[in-house]
Design a protein around this motif. Structure first.
Motif, PDB file in Angstrom:
ATOM      1  N   MET A   1       0.809  -1.181   0.000  1.00  0.00           N
ATOM      2  CA  MET A   1       0.000   0.000   0.000  1.00  0.00           C
ATOM      3  C   MET A   1       0.856   1.249   0.000  1.00  0.00           C
ATOM      4  O   MET A   1       0.491   2.252  -0.553  1.00  0.00           O
ATOM      5  CB  MET A   1      -0.906  -0.044   1.234  1.00  0.00           C
ATOM      6  CG  MET A   1      -2.049   0.852   1.148  1.00  0.00           C
ATOM      7  SD  MET A   1      -3.437  -0.048   0.538  1.00  0.00           S
ATOM      8  CE  MET A   1      -4.716   0.911   1.073  1.00  0.00           C
ATOM      9  N   THR A   2       2.000   1.204   0.612  1.00  0.00           N
ATOM     10  CA  THR A   2       2.889   2.344   0.656  1.00  0.00           C
ATOM     11  C   THR A   2       3.412   2.672  -0.738  1.00  0.00           C
ATOM     12  O   THR A   2       3.584   3.842  -1.060  1.00  0.00           O
ATOM     13  CB  THR A   2       4.101   2.079   1.560  1.00  0.00           C
ATOM     14  OG1 THR A   2       3.973   0.868   2.226  1.00  0.00           O
ATOM     15  CG2 THR A   2       4.298   3.177   2.517  1.00  0.00           C
ATOM     16  N   ASP A   3       3.645   1.664  -1.566  1.00  0.00           N
ATOM     17  CA  ASP A   3       4.128   1.930  -2.923  1.00  0.00           C
ATOM     18  C   ASP A   3       3.067   2.664  -3.738  1.00  0.00           C
ATOM     19  O   ASP A   3       3.400   3.544  -4.527  1.00  0.00           O
ATOM     20  CB  ASP A   3       4.504   0.619  -3.611  1.00  0.00           C
ATOM     21  CG  ASP A   3       5.780   0.013  -3.040  1.00  0.00           C
ATOM     22  OD1 ASP A   3       6.560   0.780  -2.440  1.00  0.00           O
ATOM     23  OD2 ASP A   3       5.966  -1.204  -3.203  1.00  0.00           O
ATOM     24  N   GLN A   4       1.820   2.290  -3.511  1.00  0.00           N
ATOM     25  CA  GLN A   4       0.748   2.985  -4.225  1.00  0.00           C
ATOM     26  C   GLN A   4       0.655   4.448  -3.775  1.00  0.00           C
ATOM     27  O   GLN A   4       0.425   5.337  -4.574  1.00  0.00           O
ATOM     28  CB  GLN A   4      -0.585   2.293  -3.989  1.00  0.00           C
ATOM     29  CG  GLN A   4      -0.720   0.991  -4.748  1.00  0.00           C
ATOM     30  CD  GLN A   4      -2.066   0.326  -4.503  1.00  0.00           C
ATOM     31  OE1 GLN A   4      -2.786   0.687  -3.576  1.00  0.00           O
ATOM     32  NE2 GLN A   4      -2.371  -0.650  -5.337  1.00  0.00           N
ATOM     33  N   GLY A   5       0.857   4.714  -2.505  1.00  0.00           N
ATOM     34  CA  GLY A   5       0.823   6.088  -1.975  1.00  0.00           C
ATOM     35  C   GLY A   5       1.962   6.919  -2.522  1.00  0.00           C
ATOM     36  O   GLY A   5       1.780   8.088  -2.888  1.00  0.00           O
ATOM     37  N   LYS A   6       3.167   6.313  -2.594  1.00  0.00           N
ATOM     38  CA  LYS A   6       4.311   7.044  -3.158  1.00  0.00           C
ATOM     39  C   LYS A   6       4.081   7.342  -4.639  1.00  0.00           C
ATOM     40  O   LYS A   6       4.389   8.434  -5.117  1.00  0.00           O
ATOM     41  CB  LYS A   6       5.594   6.221  -2.995  1.00  0.00           C
ATOM     42  CG  LYS A   6       6.119   6.165  -1.595  1.00  0.00           C
ATOM     43  CD  LYS A   6       7.385   5.360  -1.534  1.00  0.00           C
ATOM     44  CE  LYS A   6       7.898   5.230  -0.116  1.00  0.00           C
ATOM     45  NZ  LYS A   6       9.125   4.440  -0.056  1.00  0.00           N
ATOM     46  N   PHE A   7       3.527   6.364  -5.353  1.00  0.00           N
ATOM     47  CA  PHE A   7       3.259   6.545  -6.782  1.00  0.00           C
ATOM     48  C   PHE A   7       2.218   7.652  -7.000  1.00  0.00           C
ATOM     49  O   PHE A   7       2.358   8.491  -7.887  1.00  0.00           O
ATOM     50  CB  PHE A   7       2.796   5.220  -7.410  1.00  0.00           C
ATOM     51  CG  PHE A   7       2.590   5.307  -8.885  1.00  0.00           C
ATOM     52  CD1 PHE A   7       3.666   5.455  -9.745  1.00  0.00           C
ATOM     53  CD2 PHE A   7       1.309   5.273  -9.435  1.00  0.00           C
ATOM     54  CE1 PHE A   7       3.481   5.541 -11.104  1.00  0.00           C
ATOM     55  CE2 PHE A   7       1.121   5.367 -10.792  1.00  0.00           C
ATOM     56  CZ  PHE A   7       2.212   5.497 -11.645  1.00  0.00           C
ATOM     57  N   ALA A   8       1.187   7.671  -6.151  1.00  0.00           N
ATOM     58  CA  ALA A   8       0.149   8.702  -6.255  1.00  0.00           C
ATOM     59  C   ALA A   8       0.730  10.085  -5.993  1.00  0.00           C
ATOM     60  O   ALA A   8       0.431  11.050  -6.713  1.00  0.00           O
ATOM     61  CB  ALA A   8      -0.987   8.397  -5.280  1.00  0.00           C
ATOM     62  N   ARG A   9       1.589  10.197  -4.941  1.00  0.00           N
ATOM     63  CA  ARG A   9       2.229  11.488  -4.654  1.00  0.00           C
ATOM     64  C   ARG A   9       3.129  11.918  -5.812  1.00  0.00           C
ATOM     65  O   ARG A   9       3.200  13.089  -6.169  1.00  0.00           O
ATOM     66  CB  ARG A   9       3.025  11.403  -3.351  1.00  0.00           C
ATOM     67  CG  ARG A   9       2.158  11.565  -2.118  1.00  0.00           C
ATOM     68  CD  ARG A   9       3.007  11.757  -0.874  1.00  0.00           C
ATOM     69  NE  ARG A   9       3.850  10.588  -0.624  1.00  0.00           N
ATOM     70  CZ  ARG A   9       3.567   9.607   0.232  1.00  0.00           C
ATOM     71  NH1 ARG A   9       2.469   9.682   0.945  1.00  0.00           N
ATOM     72  NH2 ARG A   9       4.376   8.590   0.384  1.00  0.00           N
ATOM     73  N   PHE A  10       3.831  10.955  -6.409  1.00  0.00           N
ATOM     74  CA  PHE A  10       4.696  11.254  -7.563  1.00  0.00           C
ATOM     75  C   PHE A  10       3.869  11.794  -8.722  1.00  0.00           C
ATOM     76  O   PHE A  10       4.241  12.779  -9.363  1.00  0.00           O
ATOM     77  CB  PHE A  10       5.465   9.993  -7.983  1.00  0.00           C
ATOM     78  CG  PHE A  10       6.197  10.155  -9.273  1.00  0.00           C
ATOM     79  CD1 PHE A  10       7.366  10.907  -9.340  1.00  0.00           C
ATOM     80  CD2 PHE A  10       5.715   9.592 -10.446  1.00  0.00           C
ATOM     81  CE1 PHE A  10       8.028  11.078 -10.540  1.00  0.00           C
ATOM     82  CE2 PHE A  10       6.371   9.756 -11.648  1.00  0.00           C
ATOM     83  CZ  PHE A  10       7.546  10.495 -11.694  1.00  0.00           C
ATOM     84  N   LEU A  11       2.719  11.145  -9.000  1.00  0.00           N
ATOM     85  CA  LEU A  11       1.856  11.614 -10.101  1.00  0.00           C
ATOM     86  C   LEU A  11       1.300  13.009  -9.818  1.00  0.00           C
ATOM     87  O   LEU A  11       1.222  13.854 -10.714  1.00  0.00           O
ATOM     88  CB  LEU A  11       0.709  10.629 -10.329  1.00  0.00           C
ATOM     89  CG  LEU A  11       1.071   9.349 -11.072  1.00  0.00           C
ATOM     90  CD1 LEU A  11      -0.167   8.469 -11.227  1.00  0.00           C
ATOM     91  CD2 LEU A  11       1.665   9.650 -12.433  1.00  0.00           C
ATOM     92  N   ILE A  12       0.922  13.259  -8.567  1.00  0.00           N
ATOM     93  CA  ILE A  12       0.407  14.588  -8.209  1.00  0.00           C
ATOM     94  C   ILE A  12       1.492  15.642  -8.387  1.00  0.00           C
ATOM     95  O   ILE A  12       1.251  16.717  -8.949  1.00  0.00           O
ATOM     96  CB  ILE A  12      -0.147  14.586  -6.772  1.00  0.00           C
ATOM     97  CG1 ILE A  12      -1.416  13.740  -6.712  1.00  0.00           C
ATOM     98  CG2 ILE A  12      -0.417  16.001  -6.283  1.00  0.00           C
ATOM     99  CD1 ILE A  12      -1.938  13.500  -5.314  1.00  0.00           C
ATOM    100  N   THR A  13       2.700  15.348  -7.946  1.00  0.00           N
ATOM    101  CA  THR A  13       3.818  16.286  -8.092  1.00  0.00           C
ATOM    102  C   THR A  13       4.136  16.518  -9.565  1.00  0.00           C
ATOM    103  O   THR A  13       4.330  17.655 -10.004  1.00  0.00           O
ATOM    104  CB  THR A  13       5.069  15.752  -7.354  1.00  0.00           C
ATOM    105  OG1 THR A  13       4.736  15.523  -5.983  1.00  0.00           O
ATOM    106  CG2 THR A  13       6.221  16.729  -7.454  1.00  0.00           C
ATOM    107  N   LEU A  14       4.179  15.440 -10.345  1.00  0.00           N
ATOM    108  CA  LEU A  14       4.446  15.549 -11.782  1.00  0.00           C
ATOM    109  C   LEU A  14       3.366  16.391 -12.469  1.00  0.00           C
ATOM    110  O   LEU A  14       3.665  17.250 -13.299  1.00  0.00           O
ATOM    111  CB  LEU A  14       4.534  14.159 -12.412  1.00  0.00           C
ATOM    112  CG  LEU A  14       4.833  14.117 -13.904  1.00  0.00           C
ATOM    113  CD1 LEU A  14       6.201  14.745 -14.187  1.00  0.00           C
ATOM    114  CD2 LEU A  14       4.790  12.689 -14.417  1.00  0.00           C
ATOM    115  N   SER A  15       2.113  16.174 -12.096  1.00  0.00           N
ATOM    116  CA  SER A  15       1.008  16.947 -12.674  1.00  0.00           C
ATOM    117  C   SER A  15       1.147  18.433 -12.340  1.00  0.00           C
ATOM    118  O   SER A  15       0.932  19.297 -13.192  1.00  0.00           O
ATOM    119  CB  SER A  15      -0.339  16.440 -12.155  1.00  0.00           C
ATOM    120  OG  SER A  15      -0.530  15.096 -12.536  1.00  0.00           O
ATOM    121  N   ALA A  16       1.529  18.740 -11.111  1.00  0.00           N
ATOM    122  CA  ALA A  16       1.699  20.137 -10.706  1.00  0.00           C
ATOM    123  C   ALA A  16       2.815  20.803 -11.505  1.00  0.00           C
ATOM    124  O   ALA A  16       2.690  21.955 -11.930  1.00  0.00           O
ATOM    125  CB  ALA A  16       1.981  20.216  -9.211  1.00  0.00           C
TER     126      ALA A  16
END
Length: 111
Positions: free
Chosen positions: A1-16
């Motif tokens: 589950m932690t990998d999914q959270g890191k991936f989601a944060r990465f996508l949010i940062t990339l989108s920003a």
């Protein structure tokens, strides 16, 4: 589950970062936009200018535009100068026209 959270944060940062880059690109494009395309220059009424040039060259009794040649699309910008050619009898006279202000007031001299 932690990998999914890191991936989601990465996508949010990339989108920003992508959105910020797009915003910067749009800002630069808007700042470099040619305002003349948005606000075309004010032009003098060619017929009126030609009649005034005829009056200066021929006198107040003959203000016909026949035999008068002025440039087309003359801008009503203070300081603009141009010449009109006026046929007087068998000769041509040159009338130098200067735009006095952006309201279209003119100064004319015949030579």
């Amino acid at each position: 589950m932690t990998d999914q959270g890191k991936f989601a944060r990465f996508l949010i940062t990339l989108s920003a970062v992508i959105v910020a880059g797009c915003a910067l690109t749009v800002t630069i494009k808007v700042m470099n936009t040619d305002t003349e395309a948005l606000y075309p220059p004010r032009l003098l009424d060619q017929e009126t200018v030609e009649r005034q040039a005829a009056e200066v060259a021929r006198g107040p009794k003959n203000v016909s535009r026949d035999g008068v040649e002025c440039p087309a699309a003359m801008e009503a910008e203070e300081g603009n100068k141009f010449d009109c050619r006026v046929r007087v009898g068998y000769n041509d006279k040159t009338v130098t026209v200067e735009v006095i202000d952006d309201q279209g007031r003119l100064s004319m001299n015949a030579s």
